[in-house]
Design a protein around this motif. Structure first.
Motif, PDB file in Angstrom:
ATOM      1  N   SER A 183       0.828  -1.208   0.000  1.00 21.40           N
ATOM      2  CA  SER A 183       0.000   0.000   0.000  1.00 21.40           C
ATOM      3  C   SER A 183       0.859   1.254   0.000  1.00 21.40           C
ATOM      4  O   SER A 183       0.390   2.332  -0.343  1.00 21.40           O
ATOM      5  N   GLN A 223       2.262   4.900  -3.234  1.00 21.03           N
ATOM      6  CA  GLN A 223       2.470   6.307  -2.847  1.00 21.03           C
ATOM      7  C   GLN A 223       3.806   6.812  -3.357  1.00 21.03           C
ATOM      8  O   GLN A 223       3.913   7.927  -3.881  1.00 21.03           O
ATOM      9  N   TYR A 259     -10.207  -2.124   2.193  1.00 20.76           N
ATOM     10  CA  TYR A 259      -8.757  -2.336   2.196  1.00 20.76           C
ATOM     11  C   TYR A 259      -8.339  -3.239   1.041  1.00 20.76           C
ATOM     12  O   TYR A 259      -7.392  -2.946   0.314  1.00 20.76           O
ATOM     13  N   ILE A 271      -3.255   3.832  -1.503  1.00 19.29           N
ATOM     14  CA  ILE A 271      -4.007   3.999  -0.259  1.00 19.29           C
ATOM     15  C   ILE A 271      -3.270   5.068   0.535  1.00 19.29           C
ATOM     16  O   ILE A 271      -2.076   4.929   0.781  1.00 19.29           O
ATOM     17  N   PRO A 272      -3.945   6.122   0.909  1.00 20.12           N
ATOM     18  CA  PRO A 272      -3.230   7.187   1.629  1.00 20.12           C
ATOM     19  C   PRO A 272      -2.842   6.736   3.042  1.00 20.12           C
ATOM     20  O   PRO A 272      -3.372   5.756   3.544  1.00 20.12           O
ATOM     21  N   GLY A 273      -1.924   7.472   3.649  1.00 23.24           N
ATOM     22  CA  GLY A 273      -1.542   7.197   5.035  1.00 23.24           C
ATOM     23  C   GLY A 273      -0.761   5.915   5.172  1.00 23.24           C
ATOM     24  O   GLY A 273      -0.208   5.400   4.210  1.00 23.24           O
ATOM     25  N   GLN A 274      -0.707   5.428   6.402  1.00 23.80           N
ATOM     26  CA  GLN A 274       0.031   4.197   6.642  1.00 23.80           C
ATOM     27  C   GLN A 274      -0.627   3.351   7.724  1.00 23.80           C
ATOM     28  O   GLN A 274      -1.464   3.859   8.462  1.00 23.80           O
ATOM     29  N   PHE A 288      -8.768   0.325   9.881  1.00 21.09           N
ATOM     30  CA  PHE A 288      -8.494   0.866   8.552  1.00 21.09           C
ATOM     31  C   PHE A 288      -9.166   2.243   8.364  1.00 21.09           C
ATOM     32  O   PHE A 288      -8.938   2.919   7.374  1.00 21.09           O
ATOM     33  N   ARG A 305      -7.603   5.426   6.860  1.00 20.18           N
ATOM     34  CA  ARG A 305      -7.176   5.425   5.464  1.00 20.18           C
ATOM     35  C   ARG A 305      -8.332   5.111   4.521  1.00 20.18           C
ATOM     36  O   ARG A 305      -8.146   5.034   3.308  1.00 20.18           O
ATOM     37  N   CYS A 306      -9.507   4.907   5.092  1.00 17.43           N
ATOM     38  CA  CYS A 306     -10.627   4.412   4.297  1.00 17.43           C
ATOM     39  C   CYS A 306     -11.355   5.557   3.608  1.00 17.43           C
ATOM     40  O   CYS A 306     -11.713   6.547   4.243  1.00 17.43           O
ATOM     41  N   GLY A 352      -5.160   8.620  -4.065  1.00 17.62           N
ATOM     42  CA  GLY A 352      -4.246   8.900  -2.952  1.00 17.62           C
ATOM     43  C   GLY A 352      -3.885  10.346  -2.899  1.00 17.62           C
ATOM     44  O   GLY A 352      -3.447  10.893  -1.973  1.00 17.62           O
TER      45      GLY A 352
END
Lengths: 309, 345, 343
Positions: free
Chosen positions: B191, B195, C252, C274-277, C290, C293-294, C343
């Motif tokens: 994921s 990015q 996810y 998918i943004p963030g971590q 999740f 980031r959802c 994203g």
């Protein structure tokens, strides 16, 4: 196998070269320091000194001496006469003293290995336990306390307070125990620490998890999969350790009145006993070479990835 | 692409000598890590280099930035030869090419704050100081999508993806024109990979950067690269535009490599036929007079073992930019072809 | 349907770390059928490897702890077993292979010694019989001249060959289950293809059930029957491999599939990252992990943890949208890309 033969040939070659250098350096050093074998507290009449010099070939020009002595060693293995111990050849002195020092050293090492490795294993397997803590404290003490201090303590404990062992002398197994213990204690301490560190390191490796996943018992995993790898640093250490034990027995031989080589070492140098000093230095050079070769070979036996160079 | 390419590599060879073996007769040999490769990268272009471990793709990048010494060949930056410049004369060129590593954590000094890590190259090259430096570092943080609040934090406080952003910001600090990205996303979670790939593509658009993008993941390379070079045992066996390469692989090795990549789609996956090459990649310490793939190739002919094929177009597709080094697929032609370097200049 | 071979229920595993308690596995349940290949997909820290180590009783204790749950292998609970009983399961009923074949074999023992160790331990074979068996196993995994290779050390094998040795070792007592933890991650693509082919082939011939732990959705698509998707210590989706890829239910899973660059497709300009971590496992927020980031998170996702529930026959998902979908018709998360912001 061909590897091994090649290795041994190379080692012997290097050893001969080293021996020649050691011989030359000690020859030059011994003769360049002030004083001579006959200049001690008792002044020797000039005539007698001349006679003595002639007898030991010391009146010959220095370069002749260098070659004559060297030739004697190479052709007959004759290290010459002791200048101080009347009527003893250096070979005789070594033949008498060396076995004594060597047995003391071997016992010391056996003791060090026998105590150090199990202690290290237990410490590592039971990390953080009381047993680990107390053994590692003991190990730190073992390294820190000089062996003559340790000798005084054990003599006090096991000769005077609990009279189990004799205080001094040589010849029986009983007389060997205390000096061997004092000699081996610091080595045991080092080995214990190295074993523990090695075990802890190998325990984190993935192949140990594989061994567990095969269903082996924890004992089998430790003995077959962890211990050999953990022994590698210990094996490396044993080379210098042996040298240390052999030369370090000096003080202990004095304390326990053991007729080893220790006393000769100092006396020969102090009294300019050229031939004896030379003989000892050369003997120890050979010994160190042998020990280090044994270490290298054991290393290659344990770890198949190591190639003997 | 009529201008001078920003980076040209001509007949690059990197050989590592090694010795091992017996006492009297030490065996000496050469690891041919990079064995005569040529390529060029235009301004704003991304060239992908793919291949399996040991194929020489990382060594190529290291040779370009001067981390290893080329055995032979030329490296040209903006048309100027740098491969035989002295250390001092190299310095201004160093700025032009910067490297982004696979494991950002290993390449970040754990005792330095992010601010000083990113600011260091600026100081070293004397590009900024004091307040300007501070502002520049903040601008770089913003550029790679990191919060300016992170300025005084240490590398261990960051996740893998953030560390890679820091690594990119550091590389960008000296305003390079070419980034050599050596497996920049392969240590990252799926994921996060996307990015970083997006970030790299955005930066390229904004700053007009050129990339040499090295990766073993063919899907990632297909996505980001304009052209792709396929390496095998130190040689480039195929060079083509990304889409063309993936649609019609020319070299048997490319074909096998492509068919081995798992496709995240069970339906597609079941439809595909896999070409499984015999055995494994052989050791680069041997010299291969002919094609390096000869021992494993299912199309092998006699001449493949004797003559080394050079990059050529497929028969009947002479105008295409796709070239492969294969006697079978890109058959015999009388004249010797221009190599990749000569093609555009 | 036959009863499952392995049935894991509500497994919880935690680790005491310097930064605090990490709940690595937070209520994982799944079944593994006879002869089935189950994929467990997730990113690092999702708990997929820990789950399997827990089944083998290989969680280092301390700092690890199995807090709760059961894992019944043919009716007997692995979690309740003593170490002694587990020793008879490991290598005998469950074989395991690991990610890095370079480090998973003991460098100081010959491959033969390591192979024979298993059969001698579990089958009580004599040295000679174990040797013969080991050679057979090497041959089965495609290593030529097996008798002489038994005398070689691991460093004399390439990476792919070592992984074959690992597979031979794990299968030599004919276990009912083979756990393969990222078995091809450290290998090159062409070698990966060979190893996956070998696993698939052995599975067909011997009917061994396989749990394949991986982060690579491509690998899953190639050889798995069913898939669990894990995120932050929980299973968020469970489906057959065809269903999962055709119509992912959990945001996810959907995000993962969209963020993958693909070899077989034309590339659009941007990947939908998918943004963030993933959350810091020492401070996992309440509710759905999740959520942050959802793209379709709801208010209730912050407070209530969505349970993993059956959403269709044999398929489950842990998302409140699945709950809301039929009755209220809240924004559905169809595989159509439009509702998901990039994203």
């Amino acid at each position: 196998m061909r590897n091994l033969v090649g290795y041994l040939i190379r080692r012997v070659g290097w050893m001969l070269l080293t021996l020649w250098i050691v011989y030359t350096v000690s020859f030059v050093l011994m003769r360049s320091v002030p004083g001579n074998p006959f200049s001690s507290e008792r002044t020797v009449p000039a005539a007698i000194e001349r006679q003595l010099r002639a007898r030991y070939n010391l009146d010959a020009p220095v370069h002749r001496q260098y070659f004559d002595i060297g030739w004697g060693i190479v052709s007959r293995g004759d290290l010459g006469w002791s200048l101080r111990l009347e009527d003893y050849s250096v070979n005789q002195v070594l033949a008498e003293g060396f076995p004594v020092s060597a047995s003391l050293a071997i016992f010391g090492l056996v003791f060090a290995i026998g105590l150090g490795i199990p202690a290290g294993i237990i410490s590592a397997v039971r990390r953080g336990s009381f047993a680990d803590l107390s053994m590692m404290t003991a190990a730190v003490l073992g390294i820190a306390v000089p062996n003559f201090v340790l000798a005084s303590i054990v003599i006090l404990l096991f000769v005077f307070i609990l009279p189990i062992f004799p205080a001094a002398g040589w010849g029986t197994l009983q007389q060997l125990v205390l000096p061997a213990f004092c000699l081996g204690a610091p080595v045991a301490a080092y080995i214990a620490r190295l074993t523990r560190a090695g075990m802890l390191e190998v325990l984190t490796r993935e192949h140990v998890r594989t061994a567990m996943a095969k269903g082996l018992s924890p004992q089998a995993v430790v003995l077959k999969h962890v211990l050999p790898g953990a022994m590698l640093p210990v094996v490396s250490y044993l080379g210098p350790a042996t040298a240390g034990v052999l030369t370090g027995s000096l003080v202990l031989e004095k304390i326990f009145a053991i007729p080893g080589m220790g006393s000769h070492f100092i006396n020969a140098a102090l009294q300019r006993d050229y031939f004896l000093a030379m003989g000892m230095v050369l003997t120890y050079t050979v010994l160190l070479f042998v020990m280090n070769s044994i270490v290298d070979i054991s290393y290659a036996v344990i770890d198949p990835r190591v190639k003997l160079q | 692409m009529s201008q001078t390419p920003i980076l040209q590599v001509r007949h690059l060879q990197v050989h590592f000598p090694f010795s091992s073996g017996g006492f009297l007769r030490p065996v000496r040999g050469l690891i041919r890590a990079v064995d005569d490769i040529s390529f060029e990268i235009a301004e704003g272009e991304t060239l992908g280099l793919v291949g399996e471990s040991g194929c020489g793709k990382s060594t190529t990048a290291r040779a370009i930035v001067g981390l290893v010494k080329p055995t032979a060949g030329d490296i040209l930056l903006e048309g100027q030869r740098i491969s035989d410049l002295s250390e001092r004369a190299m310095l201004p060129h160093r700025r032009v090419v910067q490297m982004v590593f696979q494991d950002p954590f290993a390449s970040l000094n754990p005792r330095m704050t992010i601010g000083s890590i990113i600011g260091e190259p600026l100081r070293v090259h004397g590009l900024a100081r004091g307040r300007d430096l501070q502002l520049e570092v903040l601008r770089l943080l913003d550029l790679v999508g990191l919060n300016p609040r992170f300025l005084n934090r240490y590398p261990h406080e960051f996740s893998g993806g953030q560390r890679q952003r820091i690594g990119i910001a550091r590389a960008l600090a000296v305003q390079p024109k070419v980034l050599l990205c050596d497996e920049p996303v392969s240590a990252l979670d799926v994921s996060i990979q996307a990015q970083i790939i997006n970030l790299l593509m955005d930066l390229q658009q904004q700053l007009g950067l050129s990339y040499l993008f090295i990766a073993h993941d063919l899907a990632v390379v297909r996505h980001i690269a304009d052209r792709v070079g396929v390496m095998y045992l130190g040689r480039i066996v195929e060079m083509a535009a990304a889409a063309e390469l993936y649609d019609h692989p020319l070299h048997p090795y490319t074909e096998a490599l492509m068919s081995a990549v798992p496709i995240p789609d069970p339906v597609e996956s079941a439809k595909r036929s896999r070409i499984v090459l015999k055995g494994e990649v052989p050791s680069p310490d041997r010299e291969y007079p002919g094609c390096a793939l000869a021992d494993r190739c299912w199309l092998v002919e006699d001449r493949c073992r004797v003559d080394r094929p050079t990059l050529r177009n497929a028969v009947g597709r002479e105008e295409s930019a796709q070239q492969a080094a294969c006697w079978v697929r890109c058959g015999e032609r009388g004249d010797s072809l221009q190599d990749a370097t000569g093609a555009d200049s | 349907m036959n009863p499952p071979l392995l049935s894991v229920e509500d497994l919880h595993v935690s680790f005491q770390t310097d930064e605090g308690l990490v709940e690595a596995v937070r209520g994982v349940s799944f079944d593994l059928g006879q002869g089935e290949t189950l994929g467990i997909v997730g990113e690092s820290g999702s708990g997929k490897s820990v789950t399997n180590l827990a089944l083998m009783g290989l969680i280092p204790r301390p700092p690890g702890r199995i807090d709760r749950g059961s894992a019944k292998l043919a009716g007997r609970d692995l979690i309740q077993m003593s170490q002694k009983e587990l020793m008879d399961v490991r290598g005998r009923r469950i074989g395991m292979i690991f990610q890095d074949p370079m480090t998973a074999l003991n460098p100081l023992m010959t491959v033969g010694q390591q192979l024979t160790e298993v059969t001698r331990r579990h089958f009580g074979l004599s040295r000679a019989a174990a040797q013969t068996r080991a050679a057979e196993m090497l041959e089965m995994v495609g290593i030529s001249a097996p008798e002489s290779r038994l005398r070689d050390y691991p460093h004399q094998f390439s990476g792919g060959m070592r992984q074959r040795v690992m597979i031979a070792m794990a299968l030599s007592c004919e276990p009912e289950i083979l756990i393969a933890d990222e078995p091809t991650t450290a290998l090159d693509v062409t070698i990966q293809a060979q190893i996956l082919e070998l696993l698939g082939d052995l599975q067909r011939r011997r009917g061994t059930s396989i749990i394949l732990v991986t982060h690579d959705l491509g690998v899953v698509a190639g050889i798995c029957d069913r898939v669990l998707v894990m995120y932050a210590g929980r299973v968020v989706e469970q489906a057959t491999v065809t269903e999962l890829f055709a119509s992912p239910r959990h945001p996810y899973t959907l995000g993962l599939l969209r963020s993958l660059p693909r070899l077989d497709r034309d590339h659009s300009l941007r990947l939908e990252a998918i943004p963030g971590q993933p959350p810091d496992m020492t401070r996992v927020p309440a509710g759905c992990s999740f959520r942050a980031r959802c793209p379709v998170a709801l208010a209730r996702c912050a407070d209530d943890t969505p349970p993993l529930r059956e959403v269709a026959t044999g398929r489950s998902s842990a998302c409140w949208h699945d709950d809301a979908r039929q009755p209220a018709g809240v924004a559905s998360i169809s595989p159509d890309p439009s509702p998901v912001a990039g994203g």
